[in-house]
Write an enzyme that holds these catalytic residues in place. Sequence first.
Site, short mmCIF file in Angstrom:
data_model
loop_
_atom_site.label_atom_id
_atom_site.label_comp_id
_atom_site.label_asym_id
_atom_site.label_seq_id
_atom_site.Cartn_x
_atom_site.Cartn_y
_atom_site.Cartn_z
N ASP A 1 0.56 -1.62 -0.09
CA ASP A 1 0.11 0.03 0.35
C ASP A 1 0.67 1.39 0.21
O ASP A 1 2.28 1.27 -0.40
CB ASP A 1 -1.35 -0.31 1.35
CG ASP A 1 -0.46 -0.16 2.09
OD1 ASP A 1 1.07 0.54 2.52
OD2 ASP A 1 -0.62 -0.29 3.30
N SER A 2 0.05 2.47 0.56
CA SER A 2 1.18 3.22 -0.37
C SER A 2 2.12 3.93 1.66
O SER A 2 2.92 4.26 1.43
CB SER A 2 0.06 5.05 0.35
OG SER A 2 -0.73 4.56 1.25
#
Length: 138
Positions: free
Chosen positions: A20-21
């Site tokens: 994810d980010s």
Amino acid sequence: MDDDKYIFTLEIAVRDYELDSEGIVNNAVYLHYLEHTRHAFVKREGIPFGSLTRAGLVPVVKRLEIEYRTPLASGDVMLSRLWIERQGARFIFHQDIFKKDGGELVVAAVVTIVCMENGRINRGDVLAQHISKYLKVS
């Protein structure tokens, strides 16, 4: 890791597109890891899922509990492990994921499977026959 209780282990490498980010494996991806492990176990055991489903017997996830302990990141390799118990018509897959390096627990999960036959839950005796040597009955 209590190696004695596990009946199956699958080694899986983290792929960068699963991050994810924040640069860690997205929490939803662990569902895929757990499912992939169950399917690899079934394949190893030669359970004929294709013929079972064609005959109207379909194992389905009824409940899934996940405790996230520590994240995985790019370059990590995990050991996804399981053991199974049976509670009546339910097959309980206890699945744990560990970091390969160091053995740190990443995820502890309990996945409840039931067998549907022609749209209704049945006892799952056909599935139990295929995995009886691994079942802990409670």
